[in-house]
Design an enzyme around this catalytic site. Structure first.
Site, PDB file in Angstrom:
ATOM      1  N   LYS A   1     -21.744 144.470  91.321  1.00 24.70           N
ATOM      2  CA  LYS A   1     -22.192 144.722  92.699  1.00 24.70           C
ATOM      3  C   LYS A   1     -22.936 146.046  92.814  1.00 24.70           C
ATOM      4  O   LYS A   1     -23.961 146.142  93.483  1.00 24.70           O
ATOM      5  CB  LYS A   1     -20.985 144.710  93.658  1.00 24.70           C
ATOM      6  CG  LYS A   1     -20.280 143.355  93.724  1.00 24.70           C
ATOM      7  CD  LYS A   1     -19.017 143.400  94.559  1.00 24.70           C
ATOM      8  CE  LYS A   1     -17.926 144.252  93.986  1.00 24.70           C
ATOM      9  NZ  LYS A   1     -17.325 143.717  92.734  1.00 24.70           N
TER      10      LYS A   1
ATOM     11  N   GLY B   1     -14.766 150.298  91.898  1.00 25.77           N
ATOM     12  CA  GLY B   1     -15.509 151.186  91.018  1.00 25.77           C
ATOM     13  C   GLY B   1     -16.841 150.511  90.778  1.00 25.77           C
ATOM     14  O   GLY B   1     -16.898 149.460  90.164  1.00 25.77           O
ATOM     15  N   HIS B   2     -17.903 151.051  91.345  1.00 26.50           N
ATOM     16  CA  HIS B   2     -19.221 150.421  91.269  1.00 26.50           C
ATOM     17  C   HIS B   2     -20.122 151.277  90.385  1.00 26.50           C
ATOM     18  O   HIS B   2     -20.357 152.452  90.670  1.00 26.50           O
ATOM     19  CB  HIS B   2     -19.807 150.248  92.678  1.00 26.50           C
ATOM     20  CG  HIS B   2     -19.010 149.281  93.509  1.00 26.50           C
ATOM     21  ND1 HIS B   2     -19.322 148.971  94.806  1.00 26.50           N
ATOM     22  CD2 HIS B   2     -17.913 148.540  93.211  1.00 26.50           C
ATOM     23  CE1 HIS B   2     -18.458 148.081  95.264  1.00 26.50           C
ATOM     24  NE2 HIS B   2     -17.583 147.811  94.325  1.00 26.50           N
TER      25      HIS B   2
ATOM     26  N   GLN C   1     -14.503 144.453  95.472  1.00 26.79           N
ATOM     27  CA  GLN C   1     -13.647 143.421  94.880  1.00 26.79           C
ATOM     28  C   GLN C   1     -14.408 142.096  94.740  1.00 26.79           C
ATOM     29  O   GLN C   1     -15.603 142.123  94.510  1.00 26.79           O
ATOM     30  CB  GLN C   1     -12.356 143.247  95.719  1.00 26.79           C
ATOM     31  CG  GLN C   1     -11.385 144.421  95.582  1.00 26.79           C
ATOM     32  CD  GLN C   1     -11.694 145.592  96.486  1.00 26.79           C
ATOM     33  OE1 GLN C   1     -11.817 145.437  97.681  1.00 26.79           O
ATOM     34  NE2 GLN C   1     -11.821 146.771  95.933  1.00 26.79           N
TER      35      GLN C   1
ATOM     36  N   ASP D   1     -15.892 143.399  89.834  1.00 27.72           N
ATOM     37  CA  ASP D   1     -16.640 143.923  88.682  1.00 27.72           C
ATOM     38  C   ASP D   1     -17.759 143.002  88.222  1.00 27.72           C
ATOM     39  O   ASP D   1     -18.116 142.962  87.048  1.00 27.72           O
ATOM     40  CB  ASP D   1     -15.686 144.222  87.507  1.00 27.72           C
ATOM     41  CG  ASP D   1     -14.580 145.175  87.913  1.00 27.72           C
ATOM     42  OD1 ASP D   1     -14.838 146.032  88.769  1.00 27.72           O
ATOM     43  OD2 ASP D   1     -13.471 145.052  87.369  1.00 27.72           O
TER      44      ASP D   1
HETATM   45  P1  GDP Z   1     -18.872 146.189  90.358  1.00 24.29           P
HETATM   46  O1  GDP Z   1     -17.482 146.649  90.618  1.00 24.29           O
HETATM   47  O2  GDP Z   1     -19.111 144.780  90.786  1.00 24.29           O
HETATM   48  O3  GDP Z   1     -19.911 147.124  90.885  1.00 24.29           O
HETATM   49  O4  GDP Z   1     -19.032 146.183  88.758  1.00 24.29           O
HETATM   50  P2  GDP Z   1     -18.556 147.365  87.759  1.00 24.29           P
HETATM   51  O5  GDP Z   1     -19.507 148.488  87.857  1.00 24.29           O
HETATM   52  O6  GDP Z   1     -17.123 147.644  87.938  1.00 24.29           O
HETATM   53  O7  GDP Z   1     -18.669 146.617  86.360  1.00 24.29           O
HETATM   54  C1  GDP Z   1     -19.870 146.081  85.921  1.00 24.29           C
HETATM   55  C2  GDP Z   1     -20.204 146.744  84.570  1.00 24.29           C
HETATM   56  O8  GDP Z   1     -21.241 146.014  83.937  1.00 24.29           O
HETATM   57  C3  GDP Z   1     -20.754 148.143  84.720  1.00 24.29           C
HETATM   58  O9  GDP Z   1     -20.384 148.875  83.581  1.00 24.29           O
HETATM   59  C4  GDP Z   1     -22.265 147.944  84.758  1.00 24.29           C
HETATM   60  O10 GDP Z   1     -22.989 149.074  84.319  1.00 24.29           O
HETATM   61  C5  GDP Z   1     -22.425 146.800  83.795  1.00 24.29           C
HETATM   62  N1  GDP Z   1     -23.523 145.872  84.050  1.00 24.29           N
HETATM   63  C6  GDP Z   1     -24.032 145.404  85.228  1.00 24.29           C
HETATM   64  N2  GDP Z   1     -24.969 144.462  85.006  1.00 24.29           N
HETATM   65  C7  GDP Z   1     -25.049 144.313  83.663  1.00 24.29           C
HETATM   66  C8  GDP Z   1     -25.808 143.464  82.815  1.00 24.29           C
HETATM   67  O11 GDP Z   1     -26.590 142.606  83.254  1.00 24.29           O
HETATM   68  N3  GDP Z   1     -25.613 143.595  81.471  1.00 24.29           N
HETATM   69  C9  GDP Z   1     -24.734 144.492  80.945  1.00 24.29           C
HETATM   70  N4  GDP Z   1     -24.604 144.533  79.621  1.00 24.29           N
HETATM   71  N5  GDP Z   1     -24.005 145.317  81.716  1.00 24.29           N
HETATM   72  C10 GDP Z   1     -24.147 145.214  83.052  1.00 24.29           C
HETATM   73  P1  IMO Z   2     -14.683 146.321  92.446  1.00 23.04           P
HETATM   74  O1  IMO Z   2     -15.230 146.607  93.827  1.00 23.04           O
HETATM   75  C1  IMO Z   2     -11.581 144.504  89.995  1.00 23.04           C
HETATM   76  C2  IMO Z   2      -7.536 144.387  91.668  1.00 23.04           C
HETATM   77  C3  IMO Z   2      -6.492 145.243  90.974  1.00 23.04           C
HETATM   78  C4  IMO Z   2      -5.250 144.397  91.223  1.00 23.04           C
HETATM   79  C5  IMO Z   2      -5.487 143.867  92.625  1.00 23.04           C
HETATM   80  C6  IMO Z   2      -4.794 144.660  93.720  1.00 23.04           C
HETATM   81  O2  IMO Z   2     -14.964 147.391  91.463  1.00 23.04           O
HETATM   82  O3  IMO Z   2     -15.086 144.960  91.987  1.00 23.04           O
HETATM   83  P2  IMO Z   2      -5.271 147.050  94.825  1.00 23.04           P
HETATM   84  O4  IMO Z   2      -5.299 148.410  94.211  1.00 23.04           O
HETATM   85  O5  IMO Z   2      -6.538 146.654  95.506  1.00 23.04           O
HETATM   86  O6  IMO Z   2      -4.065 146.831  95.695  1.00 23.04           O
HETATM   87  O7  IMO Z   2      -5.073 146.048  93.565  1.00 23.04           O
HETATM   88  O8  IMO Z   2      -6.884 143.905  92.835  1.00 23.04           O
HETATM   89  N1  IMO Z   2      -8.746 145.120  92.109  1.00 23.04           N
HETATM   90  C7  IMO Z   2      -9.934 145.033  91.486  1.00 23.04           C
HETATM   91  N2  IMO Z   2     -10.283 144.402  90.348  1.00 23.04           N
HETATM   92  N3  IMO Z   2     -12.511 145.158  90.721  1.00 23.04           N
HETATM   93  C8  IMO Z   2     -12.176 145.785  91.867  1.00 23.04           C
HETATM   94  O9  IMO Z   2     -13.100 146.362  92.668  1.00 23.04           O
HETATM   95  C9  IMO Z   2     -10.830 145.766  92.278  1.00 23.04           C
HETATM   96  N4  IMO Z   2     -10.166 146.288  93.336  1.00 23.04           N
HETATM   97  C10 IMO Z   2      -8.900 145.865  93.221  1.00 23.04           C
HETATM   98  O10 IMO Z   2      -6.781 145.372  89.603  1.00 23.04           O
HETATM   99  O11 IMO Z   2      -5.237 143.291  90.351  1.00 23.04           O
HETATM  100 MG    MG Z   3     -15.884 147.546  89.651  1.00 20.86          MG
END
Ligand code: GDP
Ligand code: IMO
Ligand code: MG
Length: 432
Positions: free
Chosen positions: A19, A43-44, A228, A16
């Protein structure tokens, strides 16, 4: 045309990091975007023109029509979720041409029993639960390694699929009933589902690795999208509180079906603080009002499961190790805007373990449980950052904070993100 080398984009913390946002941004200059591991545990999030898109499986290049999005051989894919995601994107006028989405025939299929096993096991573990996403990721990768998994290519071979399924169900049903107290699955029900998957997914399933190699040979720009983060890596993370695949850049080669020399550049993404979802060690976690504030201001709730993310200070020990293990040449630092109003801001530069200071993360559960962060304090700022166009627009303390992070982890910053929107980004260097 000369062959090109791919750029890998990976998470350096516990996932998170942003990415999705960064890959979407870089995809404007790429031809092909490849996910190389994981499944819909990811979840991206992409925010373009104020509209939010959460992708679980389809690579984050999909908002750019005409770019080829590839789901590589290293993935585990739940066909139900993939079909829903394709339908939702197509309803928005995206993915108009099946040639824009390629699914590897070597990717493993997440079947209903994988999800049932994942959830039931977590229930049984009670307090010791890993906190998985419950999507069947672990059980599907286990079957792959045990050589009892079923791959997408098998969907098109009736006899082969039915044989593999029947063999697998003998074990799975025994395990589900006797050990987990769950209901068994009927082969006929899964077979009926598989036929609907096959019909819907036939236009996409292909030798995806060969297509990635061909794109590179033709001089196309390829982005490799990690899921991840480094400390969820099954070998290098906080085992056993990890996911079931490798998240380091080294796994991008096998997972995308390309040789290691084909990766020319690695971008590491790091949040300017730290979050983690699920169980496991997190030395800089803030259990207090400051943590709650980061969660609220950063909207730190899981994009996949909606779970509140655990929040804490930036951990340079962790990011430094990720840079070393993944050969990160450039950093994308995200969510700096969320730190507005925090004063002072702390950065963990080392751990103290049993009275000894160390700058490398421990390798054992025992070590992680004892690691106490050693902090440095920096002054904060109060100005909102979301509309900055260059580093010069940032308050001096925000720049000092960034300089400190870069110096603490030892890689240059090539991208700074100061808001969720695609345009809320400052580009500082080349990434291809
Ligand atoms: P990922 O799994 O690495 O793709 O990240 P996620 O999408 O799960 O979580 C990142 C969250 O931060 C999302 O809700 C994005 O919309 C948000 N986000 C990304 N970059 C920024 C930033 O620079 N500032 C803020 N406030 N939110 C951001
Ligand atoms: P993105 O790509 C954050 C965490 C789960 C749990 C552990 C194992 O959005 O960054 P799993 O279901 O993979 O067997 O769970 O890994 N986990 C993540 N945490 N971002 C993710 O993906 C994750 N994918 C798995 O919360 O702790
Ligand atoms: Mg994510």
């Amino acid at each position: 045309m000369s062959s090109m080398r791919a750029t890998a984009v990976i998470g350096t913390q516990w996932g998170d990091e942003g990415k999705g946002k960064i890959v979407d941004l870089l995809a404007a200059d790429a031809d092909m975007i490849v996910r190389f591991h994981g499944g819909n545990n990811a979840g991206h999030t992409l925010v373009v023109g104020g509209e939010k898109t959460i992708l679980n499986l389809v690579p984050a290049g999909v908002l750019h029509p005409g770019k080829v999005c590839v789901m590589g051989p290293g993935m585990v894919v739940d066909p139900e979720v993939l079909i829903r995601e394709i339908d939702a994107l197509q309803a928005r006028g995206l993915l108009r041409d099946p040639a824009w989405l390629r699914v590897s025939e070597q990717a493993h299929v997440i079947l209903p029993y994988h999800k049932a096993i994942d959830k039931a096991r977590e229930r049984m573990r009670e307090a010791g639960a890993i906190g998985t996403t419950g999507r069947g990721i672990g059980p599907a990768y286990e079957d792959k390694m045990a050589r009892t998994g079923i791959r997408f290519g098998e969907l098109f071979d009736d006899a082969g699929f039915r044989d593999a399924l029947a063999r697998s169900l003998v074990e799975k049903n025994e395990y589900l009933q006797a050990l987990l107290g769950e209901a068994p699955f009927a082969a006929e029900d899964i077979w009926a589902l598989a036929q609907t998957w096959r019909e819907k997914l036939a236009p996409y399933v292909t030798d995806a690795g060969a297509e990635v190699r061909a794109a590179l040979a033709a001089g196309k720009r390829v982005l490799l999208e990690g899921a991840q983060g480094m400390f969820l890596d099954v070998d290098h993370g906080t085992y056993p509180y990890v996911t079931s695949s490798n998240c380091v850049s080294g796994s991008a080669s096998a997972g995308a079906g390309i040789p290691p020399q084909a990766i020319g550049h690695v971008i590491g993404i790091a949040k300017t603080y730290t979050t983690r979802v699920g169980g496991g060690p997190f030395p800089t976690e803030l259990d207090d009002a400051l943590g709650a504030r980061l969660r609220a201001d950063g909207d730190e709730y899981g994009a996949t499961t909606g779970r509140p993310r655990r929040c804490g200070w930036f951990d340079a020990v962790v990011v430094r190790q990720a840079i070393a293990l993944s050969g990160v040449d450039g950093l994308a630092l995200t969510k700096l805007d969320v730190l507005t109003g925090m004063d002072p801001i702390r950065v963990c530069t080392a751990y103290e373990i049993d009275g000894k200071r160390q700058t490398k993360p421990p390798a054992t559960q025992h070590g992680w449980a004892r690691a106490k962060p050693v902090y440095e304090e920096l002054p904060g700022w109060t100005e909102a950052l979301g509309s900055a166009k260059s580093l010069d627009d940032l308050p001096v303390n925000a720049r000092r904070y960034l300089d400190f992070l870069v110096k603490s982890v030892g890689a240059p910053m090539v991208i700074l993100s100061i808001g969720a929107g695609r345009e809320q980004t400052i580009r500082l260097g080349d990434v291809f």
